[in-house]
Design a protein around this motif. Structure first.
Motif, PDB file in Angstrom:
ATOM      1  N   LYS A   3      -4.174  -0.798  -3.476  1.00 15.77           N
ATOM      2  CA  LYS A   3      -3.190  -1.436  -2.611  1.00 15.77           C
ATOM      3  C   LYS A   3      -3.752  -2.639  -1.862  1.00 15.77           C
ATOM      4  O   LYS A   3      -3.097  -3.678  -1.725  1.00 15.77           O
ATOM      5  CB  LYS A   3      -2.643  -0.420  -1.609  1.00 15.77           C
ATOM      6  N   LYS A   7      -2.356  -6.431  -2.377  1.00 17.92           N
ATOM      7  CA  LYS A   7      -1.821  -7.231  -1.273  1.00 17.92           C
ATOM      8  C   LYS A   7      -2.661  -8.491  -1.032  1.00 17.92           C
ATOM      9  O   LYS A   7      -2.121  -9.530  -0.630  1.00 17.92           O
ATOM     10  CB  LYS A   7      -1.723  -6.379  -0.009  1.00 17.92           C
ATOM     11  N   ASN A  10      -1.542 -10.907  -3.536  1.00 19.92           N
ATOM     12  CA  ASN A  10      -0.254 -11.452  -3.103  1.00 19.92           C
ATOM     13  C   ASN A  10      -0.456 -12.656  -2.184  1.00 19.92           C
ATOM     14  O   ASN A  10       0.243 -13.665  -2.298  1.00 19.92           O
ATOM     15  CB  ASN A  10       0.563 -10.388  -2.365  1.00 19.92           C
ATOM     16  N   ILE A  74       3.806 -12.111   3.269  1.00 21.43           N
ATOM     17  CA  ILE A  74       2.380 -11.786   3.068  1.00 21.43           C
ATOM     18  C   ILE A  74       1.726 -11.286   4.355  1.00 21.43           C
ATOM     19  O   ILE A  74       0.685 -10.629   4.302  1.00 21.43           O
ATOM     20  CB  ILE A  74       1.593 -12.989   2.496  1.00 21.43           C
ATOM     21  N   GLN A  77       3.536  -7.506   4.856  1.00 20.82           N
ATOM     22  CA  GLN A  77       3.155  -6.499   3.855  1.00 20.82           C
ATOM     23  C   GLN A  77       2.009  -5.606   4.325  1.00 20.82           C
ATOM     24  O   GLN A  77       1.903  -4.452   3.905  1.00 20.82           O
ATOM     25  CB  GLN A  77       2.773  -7.178   2.541  1.00 20.82           C
ATOM     26  N   TRP A  78       1.148  -6.137   5.210  1.00 17.75           N
ATOM     27  CA  TRP A  78       0.012  -5.345   5.686  1.00 17.75           C
ATOM     28  C   TRP A  78       0.437  -4.258   6.662  1.00 17.75           C
ATOM     29  O   TRP A  78      -0.334  -3.342   6.965  1.00 17.75           O
ATOM     30  CB  TRP A  78      -1.024  -6.257   6.352  1.00 17.75           C
ATOM     31  N   ASP A  91       4.925   3.095  -0.710  1.00 15.90           N
ATOM     32  CA  ASP A  91       4.719   1.806  -0.058  1.00 15.90           C
ATOM     33  C   ASP A  91       5.596   0.812  -0.807  1.00 15.90           C
ATOM     34  O   ASP A  91       5.387   0.576  -1.996  1.00 15.90           O
ATOM     35  CB  ASP A  91       3.231   1.428  -0.149  1.00 15.90           C
ATOM     36  N   VAL A  93       5.843  -2.371  -0.907  1.00 15.38           N
ATOM     37  CA  VAL A  93       5.171  -3.525  -1.509  1.00 15.38           C
ATOM     38  C   VAL A  93       4.304  -3.095  -2.683  1.00 15.38           C
ATOM     39  O   VAL A  93       4.402  -3.646  -3.785  1.00 15.38           O
ATOM     40  CB  VAL A  93       4.322  -4.267  -0.459  1.00 15.38           C
ATOM     41  N   ALA A  94       3.464  -2.094  -2.474  1.00 15.63           N
ATOM     42  CA  ALA A  94       2.525  -1.675  -3.517  1.00 15.63           C
ATOM     43  C   ALA A  94       3.214  -0.952  -4.666  1.00 15.63           C
ATOM     44  O   ALA A  94       2.855  -1.148  -5.836  1.00 15.63           O
ATOM     45  CB  ALA A  94       1.442  -0.784  -2.914  1.00 15.63           C
TER      46      ALA A  94
END
Length: 268
Positions: A3, A7, A10, A74, A77-78, A91, A93-94
């Motif tokens: 992951k 990210k 990304n 971006i 996403q974290w 998740d 995003v992942a």
């Protein structure tokens, strides 16, 4: 794929995409443009590319809205992590967006590079592939990896709504520039009708009514209408499309309000 690595990639792809886009916009003399004094005749004698689908220059400002949303994505996403029950722990995003964002981004970058070197047909084909990846992300989010909360919907799902609408129009414009034989009033009207139908379908009939996608289509149609006064059929269909899609958006908003009001009455 890990992951953190996903990210991080990304972020890299997003920054490269924005950089390539801005560089192309600032340095390319063949990027689609128009002005109040441009028409199909004098545009052919200039360094700008003109077609019946070319909108007013400021219409491309929507790209900067897209880039702004990409930067938010971006960063946000974290803060996205696995949540939900045991059967819905993922998740977004992942697991949902996954590596398809990277694929779409790389293809988008390739489109700008190919455009810079005036390889228009190849660029158009590459853009179709990028659009397919973006649409697939929307499909995954809408039917398999649902957004959890307002922020995920705003910062992730709506990003791909804007991107999909921009890409769909860019595909049409790319082919119209790559293949001049397509640039006729009849064919231009036909593809605009298709674009309008898609805009209506997404906001009125698609299971997850996507106001943002259709709003971007309306913005693009406004730009085309402003620059198509010398082509009455094109102008007429764009104005009609603006009215129909705007009406569809308002209708969907009213229906959504009524549904929520009824839900509150039932719970009350």
């Amino acid at each position: 794929m890990n992951k953190i690595l996903l990210k991080s990639l990304n972020v890299v792809v997003c920054l490269l995409l924005i950089g390539a886009s801005i560089f192309t916009l600032l340095t390319s003399k063949s990027f689609p443009s128009n002005s109040e004094n441009n028409n199909a005749t004098n545009a052919q004698n200039s360094t700008s590319v003109y077609t019946y689908l070319t909108p007013a220059t400021y219409t491309f400002g929507i790209l900067f809205v897209l880039y702004f949303w990409l930067v938010i994505f971006i960063i946000y996403q974290w803060f996205v992590d696995e949540s939900g029950g045991d059967s819905e722990k993922y998740d977004l995003v992942a697991d949902g967006v996954s590596y398809y964002f990277i694929i779409a981004g790389i293809l988008f970058i390739a489109w700008f590079i190919l455009w810079k070197f005036k390889l228009y047909i190849i660029a158009a084909i590459v853009h179709v592939l990028s659009f397919a990846a973006i649409v697939y992300i929307c499909y995954l989010i809408d039917f398999y990896y649902y957004t959890k909360g307002f922020l995920e919907n705003l910062f992730i799902r709506k990003l791909f709504s804007i991107w999909a609408a921009c890409s769909l129009y860019a595909i049409l414009l790319s082919f119209w520039i790559a293949i001049p034989a397509l640039d006729t009033i009849l064919l231009s009207v036909i593809v605009l009708v298709i674009l309008i139908i898609i805009g209506l379908f997404v906001v009125d009939y698609y299971p997850n009514r996507d106001f943002v996608f259709s709003l971007v289509i309306v913005w693009i149609l406004i730009g085309v209408a402003i620059c198509s006064s010398n082509a009455f059929p094109v102008f007429t269909i764009t104005v009609l499309g603006i009215g129909l899609i705007t009406g569809g958006i308002l209708k969907a908003i009213v229906n959504l309000y009524i549904e929520q009001h009824r839900s509150m009455d039932i719970l009350g």
